[in-house]
Design a protein around this motif. Structure first.
Motif, PDB file in Angstrom:
ATOM      1  N   ALA A 287       0.821  -1.205   0.000  1.00  0.00           N
ATOM      2  CA  ALA A 287       0.000   0.000   0.000  1.00  0.00           C
ATOM      3  C   ALA A 287       0.858   1.259   0.000  1.00  0.00           C
ATOM      4  N   ASP A 290       3.014   3.171  -3.987  1.00  0.00           N
ATOM      5  CA  ASP A 290       2.623   4.314  -4.818  1.00  0.00           C
ATOM      6  C   ASP A 290       2.916   5.641  -4.123  1.00  0.00           C
ATOM      7  N   VAL A 291       2.691   5.675  -2.813  1.00  0.00           N
ATOM      8  CA  VAL A 291       2.903   6.919  -2.072  1.00  0.00           C
ATOM      9  C   VAL A 291       4.390   7.250  -2.024  1.00  0.00           C
ATOM     10  N   LEU A 294       5.325   8.639  -5.330  1.00  0.00           N
ATOM     11  CA  LEU A 294       4.806  10.011  -5.442  1.00  0.00           C
ATOM     12  C   LEU A 294       5.697  10.998  -4.697  1.00  0.00           C
TER      13      LEU A 294
ATOM     14  N   ALA B 283      -3.539   7.960  -2.120  1.00  0.00           N
ATOM     15  CA  ALA B 283      -2.812   8.604  -3.214  1.00  0.00           C
ATOM     16  C   ALA B 283      -3.091   7.958  -4.564  1.00  0.00           C
ATOM     17  N   SER B 284      -3.568   6.729  -4.578  1.00  0.00           N
ATOM     18  CA  SER B 284      -3.840   6.056  -5.856  1.00  0.00           C
ATOM     19  C   SER B 284      -4.755   4.868  -5.612  1.00  0.00           C
ATOM     20  N   GLY B 286      -4.225   1.948  -6.630  1.00  0.00           N
ATOM     21  CA  GLY B 286      -3.356   0.836  -6.256  1.00  0.00           C
ATOM     22  C   GLY B 286      -3.048   0.837  -4.767  1.00  0.00           C
ATOM     23  N   ALA B 287      -2.821   2.038  -4.225  1.00  0.00           N
ATOM     24  CA  ALA B 287      -2.483   2.131  -2.802  1.00  0.00           C
ATOM     25  C   ALA B 287      -3.634   1.677  -1.921  1.00  0.00           C
ATOM     26  N   LEU B 288      -4.872   1.694  -2.461  1.00  0.00           N
ATOM     27  CA  LEU B 288      -6.038   1.339  -1.648  1.00  0.00           C
ATOM     28  C   LEU B 288      -6.338  -0.153  -1.666  1.00  0.00           C
ATOM     29  N   GLU B 289      -5.757  -0.867  -2.612  1.00  0.00           N
ATOM     30  CA  GLU B 289      -6.166  -2.248  -2.823  1.00  0.00           C
ATOM     31  C   GLU B 289      -5.941  -3.115  -1.570  1.00  0.00           C
ATOM     32  N   ASP B 290      -4.758  -3.012  -0.977  1.00  0.00           N
ATOM     33  CA  ASP B 290      -4.479  -3.823   0.211  1.00  0.00           C
ATOM     34  C   ASP B 290      -5.403  -3.449   1.376  1.00  0.00           C
ATOM     35  N   VAL B 291      -5.696  -2.180   1.505  1.00  0.00           N
ATOM     36  CA  VAL B 291      -6.541  -1.719   2.610  1.00  0.00           C
ATOM     37  C   VAL B 291      -7.977  -2.204   2.407  1.00  0.00           C
TER      38      VAL B 291
END
Lengths: 462, 462
Positions: A287, A290-291, A294, B283-284, B286-291
């Motif tokens: 997770a 990506d951050v 960025l 932020a994206s 992709g970054a949310l997928e695991d959460v």
């Protein structure tokens, strides 16, 4: 207002009530006559090692009866002279009140006595996957942190002490002990009197118990170290990172001198150039990817010379230990010298300007100082140093005052996290205007005899 | 304390100063005699449509001279009778003070007049990629939201109004106008008097200007809708999600009745079973997928029957519009009936217990009510309804009082976000004990003639 102080009859009465918990031993008086500000020490009349809320209430009653000033004391780590006693004062030492009274992991909160330090609390709740996020660096106690509204590196994400205290018990000078706030995460039931005592530096009441918010420990962490050609471009990058959806856990600026100091003091090998340390945290390493990308891109666009990632727990721990020891590391770099730190905090868009103004001022005065900052909050410290009694000090104080003046003109505050104590009283009227008079009225309402840490926070009447 | 009210000489003086900005037209008086509490309306003596801070200062001076009670008013959306005027009062209407005075995108802040609504502010800052996160649902004004410490669905991530007001200007009853707080994100310089006025419901001063925090709009969002067999297991799941590193943007409970209401009112087709709505942002995508996967797993482990994901902007917007309209949708479900909403807030670990207690109470009394909650904060509303004058009301008030009693025993608060107004004064002493007396002393300090929204917040003296 005249105060009698801890003369014979008063001291006798305190001794009759508290016995060996009272001390007038030289070493004890010396230890309670100073804080970490480096300001001139002054012995209290006596020290009371309080163990219970009843001790505090009784001490305030005797103080009222004999007109004895009272200075609450615990870790002794305040930075603005908050703990330096007036003549004949009782130093009310709460550092022995170290019980963690209750941890409610499912409510994300703990109730503690005021002498509990934040590292002690963190050790007590870590096994439940929780932590208390405010980390001012010294082994500060929660009572002291509440009284100065301390913050530190994680305030950018979790807020300051103020936002992390749900409830307080406070002993007032008139004998009342009030419960303020609630254990709920939010409340709209009546005036929120908690906030009067948070940041009041012991001048309105004595905090006897705190219920604080705990937070879930993030599963994954990493830190970026982004090197910049100068402090101004690092500050500019910090404001850009704050505008993205990165939600950093920490966003710190270290200047070249600061890094030199921690390299020497802690045996690190960080490049000695202005650097942003950006910590990211989340539910998983995936997770964060990506951050991380960025933040790296934003920093490179803002002129970063180099970006390095730290992901191993030991590496992260070493980094943040270095940041927390930077103040002491800098002191060690100049043995025998005296130190003075600013604690300015500006709106984020004003940060590059005030940092450039600071560098220009240092250069114009021929002064050497380190700049460290919780720059995600717009808060930075200029750590001046010079031999005690040196002619540099007049120039340092003059530059300090000009920095405060410019900070206030930019909408900022003379103190982001250290409090007012003795040293910053001179700036309070310029910052708050007429509101200082209402502060004084509140002080009179709660402490009409002016016995609670007198001479701190409020400027002398005009 | 007797007040003269807006009699002939007083009204003449107000008219001489304010001319046509004063109104005593029937329709205007009626519109300023009620809020959304459904409590008995009462006309003010007159209404002043203020346009400037100087109007407010002059109105308070005249009110002082003629002993006229003053009730600040704007959107009229308070829920506890805060705006219902005492006899002969001036309703001080600030809804025309709608200027966004300054937006400083790089500082993440805006300065506004008190009549600016939060949707208006959001429209003004959206193009800069920023938003103001507090969303109480009604077209509330920022002055009103500050005065009740309103919150809403996003407080679980961004805090309540209190945590999002950096600075205030406040007109006091004695003629002073004070600037409180600072434009910096944090400050430790002196007593924080902001917090006295935040949540004071216009009883201590009149807010003439606010500087609020703005936040970067997240780049990516999604919402999970997790259906549960009962409200208790949904609440249990909410506490588990809060303990993970998920950092939800929103975490809302809708019960079957609430969903039925919004389905009918807004033409949605949500399953009519107890449901958690969990919004995640970052932020994206992709970054949310695991959460997302983590939250889904946690909810299924906690007994979720079904989990559906919404990711399209229109779908998300429809969901949150439905949540914001739930109160009105429920009212539409029972036309002609009267309504009463609780606003209880408990520590998170007590949420399943108080919700079960609520359901048992409703069943025992044979009452029908909907339960909606900002459950990430432990805050929930029981929306009672019955025909006006029905015998149900005595049972409703009795159950309401039992719910408050249990909430307080669990360490909670009688109001999470609506404030005290008239209806909850009865609970204030049970919640705050002796601290109510200090609240009264603060009121006397700031409003010795008891002219500012008298009879609100504080209970009558014992």
């Amino acid at each position: 207002m005249t105060t009698t102080g801890l003369g014979g009859a008063a001291l006798e009465a305190f001794r009759a009530r508290f016995g060996e918990a009272m001390s007038t031993a030289d070493a004890v008086l010396d230890a309670h006559g100073r804080d970490e500000s480096g300001m001139e020490a002054a012995r209290p009349g006596a020290v009371l090692f309080a163990r219970t809320e009843a001790d505090i209430v009784d001490a305030l009653a005797l103080a009222r009866e004999f007109r004895v000033p009272v200075v609450p004391f615990a870790a002794g780590s305040s930075l603005e002279g908050q703990l330096i006693p007036p003549p004949g004062a009782l130093s009310l030492d709460l550092s022995g009140m170290t019980r963690v009274l209750e941890v409610r992991p499912g409510a994300f909160q703990a109730t503690v006595e005021p002498g509990v330090t934040y590292p002690q609390l963190n050790r007590a709740v870590r096994a439940q996957g929780l932590f208390f996020p405010v980390d001012p660096g010294a082994e500060a106690t929660l009572g002291g942190m509440a009284s100065t509204n301390a913050s530190g590196t994680a305030a950018v994400r979790y807020g300051t002490t103020r936002e992390n205290v749900l409830a307080l018990r406070v002993a007032l000078m008139d004998g009342r002990v009030l419960s303020l706030g609630s254990r709920a995460r939010k409340s709209s039931a009546g005036y929120d009197l908690r906030h009067l005592f948070l940041g009041a530096e012991g001048t309105l009441g004595v905090i006897t118990e705190l219920t604080v918010r705990l937070w879930p420990l993030p599963t994954a962490r990493l830190a970026l170290r982004c090197a910049f050609p100068d402090v101004g471009s690092a500050a500019q990058a910090a404001t850009v990172v704050m505008g993205a959806s990165a939600q950093p856990e920490r966003l710190e600026l270290m200047d070249a001198r600061g890094l030199r100091a921690v390299n020497r003091h802690l045996g690190l090998t960080e490049p000695e150039v202005p650097t942003l340390w950006i910590e990211l945290a989340g539910a998983s390493a995936g997770a964060l990817e990506d951050v991380r990308a960025l933040c790296e891109e934003l920093c490179r666009d803002a002129g970063a010379l180099d970006v390095r990632v730290a992901q191993q727990p030991e590496e992260l721990e070493a980094l943040w230990r270095a940041r927390h020891h930077a103040f002491y590391a800098l002191k060690a770099l100049y043995p025998g010298e005296a130190f003075l730190s600013t604690d300015l905090c500006v709106p984020l868009d004003a940060l590059p300007e005030i940092l450039t103004f600071t560098e220009d001022g240092l250069q114009a005065e021929g002064l050497d100082a380190s700049v460290l900052g919780h720059v995600g909050d717009g808060n930075f410290h200029v750590l001046f140093h010079a031999p005690p009694g040196s002619a540099d000090w007049a120039r340092i104080e003059a530059l300090y005052a000009r920095l405060v003046e410019r900070t206030l003109a930019l909408g900022g505050t003379c103190s982001g996290e250290h409090g007012v104590g003795l040293h910053k009283r001179q700036f309070l009227r310029a910052q708050h205007g007429e509101a200082v008079e209402l502060m004084r009225e509140v002080k009179t309402l709660l402490d009409p005899l002016n016995l609670l840490n007198p001479g701190k926070v409020l400027p002398d009447p005009a």
